[in-house]
Design a protein around this motif. Structure first.
Motif, PDB file in Angstrom:
ATOM      1  N   SER A 200       0.845  -1.197   0.000  1.00 31.91           N
ATOM      2  CA  SER A 200       0.000   0.000   0.000  1.00 31.91           C
ATOM      3  C   SER A 200       0.877   1.242   0.000  1.00 31.91           C
ATOM      4  O   SER A 200       1.829   1.331   0.779  1.00 31.91           O
ATOM      5  CB  SER A 200      -0.909   0.025   1.238  1.00 31.91           C
ATOM      6  OG  SER A 200      -1.696  -1.139   1.320  1.00 31.91           O
ATOM      7  N   ASN A 201       0.536   2.211  -0.860  1.00 29.72           N
ATOM      8  CA  ASN A 201       1.307   3.440  -0.929  1.00 29.72           C
ATOM      9  C   ASN A 201       0.366   4.587  -1.282  1.00 29.72           C
ATOM     10  O   ASN A 201      -0.836   4.379  -1.484  1.00 29.72           O
ATOM     11  CB  ASN A 201       2.431   3.308  -1.966  1.00 29.72           C
ATOM     12  CG  ASN A 201       3.630   4.197  -1.638  1.00 29.72           C
ATOM     13  OD1 ASN A 201       3.521   5.185  -0.920  1.00 29.72           O
ATOM     14  ND2 ASN A 201       4.785   3.833  -2.177  1.00 29.72           N
ATOM     15  N   LYS A 202       0.907   5.787  -1.359  1.00 32.20           N
ATOM     16  CA  LYS A 202       0.108   6.978  -1.663  1.00 32.20           C
ATOM     17  C   LYS A 202       0.723   7.695  -2.854  1.00 32.20           C
ATOM     18  O   LYS A 202       1.135   8.852  -2.771  1.00 32.20           O
ATOM     19  CB  LYS A 202       0.042   7.900  -0.435  1.00 32.20           C
ATOM     20  CG  LYS A 202      -1.002   9.011  -0.563  1.00 32.20           C
ATOM     21  CD  LYS A 202      -1.016   9.894   0.679  1.00 32.20           C
ATOM     22  CE  LYS A 202      -2.045  11.014   0.538  1.00 32.20           C
ATOM     23  NZ  LYS A 202      -2.048  11.909   1.726  1.00 32.20           N
ATOM     24  N   ARG A 203       0.771   7.019  -3.981  1.00 32.74           N
ATOM     25  CA  ARG A 203       1.325   7.623  -5.184  1.00 32.74           C
ATOM     26  C   ARG A 203       0.320   8.611  -5.770  1.00 32.74           C
ATOM     27  O   ARG A 203      -0.881   8.347  -5.785  1.00 32.74           O
ATOM     28  CB  ARG A 203       1.647   6.541  -6.215  1.00 32.74           C
ATOM     29  CG  ARG A 203       2.625   5.477  -5.725  1.00 32.74           C
ATOM     30  CD  ARG A 203       3.074   4.622  -6.889  1.00 32.74           C
ATOM     31  NE  ARG A 203       3.838   3.452  -6.472  1.00 32.74           N
ATOM     32  CZ  ARG A 203       5.125   3.452  -6.158  1.00 32.74           C
ATOM     33  NH1 ARG A 203       5.814   4.596  -6.191  1.00 32.74           N
ATOM     34  NH2 ARG A 203       5.751   2.337  -5.810  1.00 32.74           N
ATOM     35  N   GLY A 204       0.830   9.718  -6.280  1.00 33.02           N
ATOM     36  CA  GLY A 204      -0.031  10.721  -6.893  1.00 33.02           C
ATOM     37  C   GLY A 204      -0.233  10.457  -8.377  1.00 33.02           C
ATOM     38  O   GLY A 204       0.281   9.490  -8.947  1.00 33.02           O
ATOM     39  N   HIS A 283      -7.803   5.145  -9.268  1.00 33.27           N
ATOM     40  CA  HIS A 283      -7.674   6.325  -8.412  1.00 33.27           C
ATOM     41  C   HIS A 283      -7.576   7.627  -9.196  1.00 33.27           C
ATOM     42  O   HIS A 283      -8.122   8.644  -8.767  1.00 33.27           O
ATOM     43  CB  HIS A 283      -6.449   6.166  -7.508  1.00 33.27           C
ATOM     44  CG  HIS A 283      -6.541   6.921  -6.219  1.00 33.27           C
ATOM     45  ND1 HIS A 283      -6.914   6.338  -5.027  1.00 33.27           N
ATOM     46  CD2 HIS A 283      -6.311   8.223  -5.945  1.00 33.27           C
ATOM     47  CE1 HIS A 283      -6.909   7.257  -4.074  1.00 33.27           C
ATOM     48  NE2 HIS A 283      -6.538   8.411  -4.593  1.00 33.27           N
ATOM     49  N   ASP A 292      -3.473   0.597 -10.494  1.00 36.12           N
ATOM     50  CA  ASP A 292      -3.162   1.099  -9.160  1.00 36.12           C
ATOM     51  C   ASP A 292      -3.834   0.259  -8.089  1.00 36.12           C
ATOM     52  O   ASP A 292      -3.511   0.357  -6.910  1.00 36.12           O
ATOM     53  CB  ASP A 292      -3.518   2.581  -9.009  1.00 36.12           C
ATOM     54  CG  ASP A 292      -5.002   2.869  -9.188  1.00 36.12           C
ATOM     55  OD1 ASP A 292      -5.851   2.058  -8.784  1.00 36.12           O
ATOM     56  OD2 ASP A 292      -5.319   3.945  -9.745  1.00 36.12           O
ATOM     57  N   LYS A 311      -2.264  -1.716  -3.635  1.00 31.96           N
ATOM     58  CA  LYS A 311      -2.976  -0.438  -3.638  1.00 31.96           C
ATOM     59  C   LYS A 311      -1.917   0.656  -3.777  1.00 31.96           C
ATOM     60  O   LYS A 311      -1.373   1.141  -2.794  1.00 31.96           O
ATOM     61  CB  LYS A 311      -3.795  -0.252  -2.354  1.00 31.96           C
ATOM     62  CG  LYS A 311      -4.834  -1.333  -2.105  1.00 31.96           C
ATOM     63  CD  LYS A 311      -5.794  -0.969  -0.974  1.00 31.96           C
ATOM     64  CE  LYS A 311      -5.104  -0.728   0.350  1.00 31.96           C
ATOM     65  NZ  LYS A 311      -4.436  -1.937   0.882  1.00 31.96           N
ATOM     66  N   CYS A 313      -2.192   3.734  -4.689  1.00 34.33           N
ATOM     67  CA  CYS A 313      -2.603   5.119  -4.399  1.00 34.33           C
ATOM     68  C   CYS A 313      -3.452   5.249  -3.149  1.00 34.33           C
ATOM     69  O   CYS A 313      -4.051   6.299  -2.905  1.00 34.33           O
ATOM     70  CB  CYS A 313      -3.353   5.691  -5.603  1.00 34.33           C
ATOM     71  SG  CYS A 313      -2.403   5.669  -7.133  1.00 34.33           S
ATOM     72  N   ASN A 314      -3.525   4.205  -2.347  1.00 36.65           N
ATOM     73  CA  ASN A 314      -4.269   4.264  -1.091  1.00 36.65           C
ATOM     74  C   ASN A 314      -3.424   3.601  -0.009  1.00 36.65           C
ATOM     75  O   ASN A 314      -3.172   2.400  -0.065  1.00 36.65           O
ATOM     76  CB  ASN A 314      -5.611   3.536  -1.224  1.00 36.65           C
ATOM     77  CG  ASN A 314      -6.493   3.716   0.005  1.00 36.65           C
ATOM     78  OD1 ASN A 314      -6.053   3.460   1.115  1.00 36.65           O
ATOM     79  ND2 ASN A 314      -7.725   4.145  -0.207  1.00 36.65           N
ATOM     80  N   PRO A 315      -2.953   4.370   0.981  1.00 36.81           N
ATOM     81  CA  PRO A 315      -1.970   3.853   1.929  1.00 36.81           C
ATOM     82  C   PRO A 315      -2.546   3.073   3.109  1.00 36.81           C
ATOM     83  O   PRO A 315      -1.841   2.867   4.107  1.00 36.81           O
ATOM     84  CB  PRO A 315      -1.278   5.129   2.411  1.00 36.81           C
ATOM     85  CG  PRO A 315      -2.359   6.163   2.364  1.00 36.81           C
ATOM     86  CD  PRO A 315      -3.190   5.817   1.156  1.00 36.81           C
ATOM     87  N   SER A 316      -3.802   2.637   3.042  1.00 37.40           N
ATOM     88  CA  SER A 316      -4.357   1.860   4.153  1.00 37.40           C
ATOM     89  C   SER A 316      -3.520   0.601   4.369  1.00 37.40           C
ATOM     90  O   SER A 316      -3.051  -0.023   3.424  1.00 37.40           O
ATOM     91  CB  SER A 316      -5.814   1.491   3.869  1.00 37.40           C
ATOM     92  OG  SER A 316      -5.922   0.666   2.734  1.00 37.40           O
TER      93      SER A 316
END
Length: 447
Positions: A200-204, A283, A292, A311, A313-316
Motif C-alpha cells: 500500500s502506498n500513496k502515489r499521486g 484512483h 493502481d 494499492k 494510491c491508497n496507503p491503508s
C-alpha cells in the motif's frame, strides 16, 4: 520485543549451513563450470554499478559496506545522476570511481568482476544476459526480467556460463525470515496452505505526457536500449516508466515481487496451476497504463494459494504495515516483513516475536537498509567460496513469473491455466503472445 540474537542454536546453525532454500525443498547446486569460476576466499571483487538513481544508490552503499570489495566503475545514461553518484561514492570511500555511459563498453573491461544492475526494468535481463556472457557475475534488481521469455533466457545463460547471478529480493537474506522458514519447516503453525501479500502506498497522479525535446543530460537512445524506439515524453524519466508496458512491469513486479516471493518460499511451491487477477486504474485518470489497484490469486497443487493485494494510491495498511506477508497454517499464522517476524496460534496468542537488529526501508523508492548488505554479502560469498545463494536466479525468476502471469491474466481479462511443471500458459494463444516482446534491431539478447 525480542531482538534476533547473534548466537544461535545448533539446529539453526545447521539450518543456515544448508540454507533456508534447501530446507524448503528449493535446492540450488553449482555446476562444474560454476566451481571453476569461484574466486579465492580473500580475493577482492571489483564492481561496476549500472543505474545510479534510486536502488542504484542503495546498491552502491551495500557494496561499500561489504568486505573486500571495490567499486571501480559507475554507469548511467544521465549525466546528472552520474555526477551525484561520483559525489556519493567519493564521500563514502575517499576514492573517485571511473565512469562509462554505455554498459556494453563496460562489459569489455577485464578488471570488472561483477556488475550490479539497477536500471529500468526493460534493461534488467538484457544487461544481465550480456553480463554473464562477458564473464561477469551479476547482481540484478527485481524484477529480473521484463517478460517471462527473458527470464527463461537469463536462467539458461547463467547455466551456460556458470557465473553467479543473484536477484535483489533482499528479504531472502533476512535472519528473521530465515528463522521463520525453519519454524515453518518444524511445524510451528502446522501445515501451511495460504500466503497473503500486500503493498500500500500513496502515489499521486502522473498526469498526461507530452512529446518534448530530449533533455541534454540524457542519452535517450541508450536509455531505451532493447525497447523499440519511441519519441521522448516528459513524464517517463526517471520513475514513471514503471507504469507503462513498454518499459515497466507494474506495481506487482515493482513491489509485489518481494512479498509474493516470501509467500512462495514459505509454502514451498514453484509454478501455479491457475492464476486470476482483477483490478484497474481506479484512483486517477491519467496516462498510467498498469493498475493502481490489483488483486492477484495464484493456486498451486496440493491445496495451496497465494494472494497479492496492491494499492498504489491508497496507503491503508494491514497489521499497521504498508507492506508485508502473512503465512497461514493449520495451527497458526506468521507475519513477516523486512524488519520483523511474529507468530500467533489459532487463538491469537503470540508464539514468537523477533525483530531485525537494523531496520530496512519499506515503501520509499530507494529501499535502503541492512538487508542490502546481507544479500550482497551472500552474493559475494557465492562468488568467492561457492557458498549457497539465498536467491539463485532460477528461484528469483519463478517469483517474477508469478507477477508476470498476474499482469497477463489482468490484461486478457480471464483466468489462466498453467502447467505446474513449466510455468507455461495452457490453451490460450492470446495470453502466450505476452510471454515475450519485440526488440529494437540489434538489441536482441544473445548468450
Amino acid at each position: 520485543m525480542k531482538k534476533l540474537k547473534k548466537s544461535t542454536t545448533n539446529a539453526r546453525r545447521d539450518f543456515l549451513k544448508k540454507s533456508a532454500i534447501g530446507g524448503m525443498g528449493l535446492a540450488f547446486s553449482f555446476s562444474a563450470k560454476s566451481y571453476a569460476n569461484i574466486l579465492g576466499a580473500n580475493d577482492r571483487v571489483n564492481f561496476a554499478v549500472i543505474g545510479i538513481n534510486g536502488r542504484g544508490q542503495a546498491l552502491t552503499h551495500a557494496i561499500a559496506d561489504s568486505k573486500n570489495t571495490s567499486l571501480g566503475y559507475l554507469c548511467d545514461v544521465d549525466t546528472r545522476a552520474m555526477e551525484k553518484g561520483i559525489q556519493l561514492f567519493s564521500e563514502r570511500t575517499g576514492k573517485k570511481p571511473k565512469t562509462e555511459e554505455d554498459f556494453r563498453k563496460l562489459l569489455e573491461i577485464k578488471d570488472v568482476d561483477a556488475i550490479a544492475i539497477a536500471t529500468p526494468d526493460h534493461l534488467h535481463a538484457p544487461m544481465a544476459i550480456a553480463g554473464v556472457a562477458a564473464g561477469k557475475h551479476v547482481y540484478v534488481e527485481k524484477p529480473c526480467c521484463h517478460n517471462p521469455q527473458e527470464g527463461e533466457w537469463l536462467v539458461e545463460a547463467q547455466k551456460k556460463h556458470g557465473k553467479v547471478v543473484q536477484m535483489g529480493n533482499q528479504q531472502r537474506s533476512a535472519p528473521t525470515s530465515i528463522q521463520a522458514m525453519l519454524d515453518i519447516q518444524e511445524g510451528l503453525i502446522g501445515e501451511v496452505y495460504f500466503g497473503k501479500a500486500w503493498y500500500s502506498n500513496k502515489r499521486g497522479t502522473i498526469g498526461t505526457g507530452k512529446k518534448v525535446a530530449t533533455p541534454e543530460w540524457l542519452n535517450w537512445d541508450l536509455w531505451q536500449g532493447p525497447a523499440p524506439r519511441r519519441d521522448f515524453q516528459d513524464i517517463w524519466v526517471h520513475y514513471n516508466w514503471h507504469w507503462f508496458w513498454h518499459w515497466g512491469t507494474g506495481e506487482i513486479n515493482n513491489n509485489g515481487t518481494h512479498e509474493i516471493d516470501i509467500c512462495r518460499w514459505a509454502l514451498g511451491v514453484k509454478y501455479p496451476t491457475k492464476v486470476t487477477s482483477n483490478g484497474g486504474r481506479y484512483h486517477f485518470d491519467d496516462d498510467w497504463e498498469f493498475y493502481d489497484t490489483q488483486v492477484a490469486n495464484f493456486e498451486f497443487e496440493g491445496g495451496k494459494m497465494i494472494t497479492w493485494e496492491g494499492k498504489s494510491c491508497n496507503p491503508s495498511k494491514y497489521h499497521n504495515r504498508g507492506r508485508g506477508a502473512t503465512i497461514h497454517g493449520t495451527k497458526g499464522t506468521i507475519l513477516l516483513d523486512r524488519n520483523i517476524y511474529i507468530a500467533w496460534d489459532l487463538d491469537g496468542n503470540k508464539l514468537k516475536e523477533i525483530t531485525e537488529n537494523d531496520a530496512s526501508a519499506t515503501t520509499d523508492t530507494v529501499g535502503r537498509g541492512s538487508l542490502d548488505v546481507k544479500h550482497m554479502s551472500n552474493f559475494l560469498d557465492a562468488i568467492r567460496e561457492g557458498k549457497q545463494q539465498n536467491s539463485p536466479i532460477d528461484e528469483g525468476y519463478k517469483s517474477n513469473l508469478l507477477c508476470h502471469l498476474g499482469n497477463i491474466s489482468q490484461k486478457v481479462g480471464r483466468n489462466l491455466l498453467i502447467d505446474p511443471n513449466t510455468g507455461k500458459i495452457l490453451g490460450d494463444g492470446e495470453a502466450m503472445q505476452m510471454w515475450g516482446r519485440t526488440y529494437e534491431k540489434g538489441w536482441e539478447p544473445r548468450y
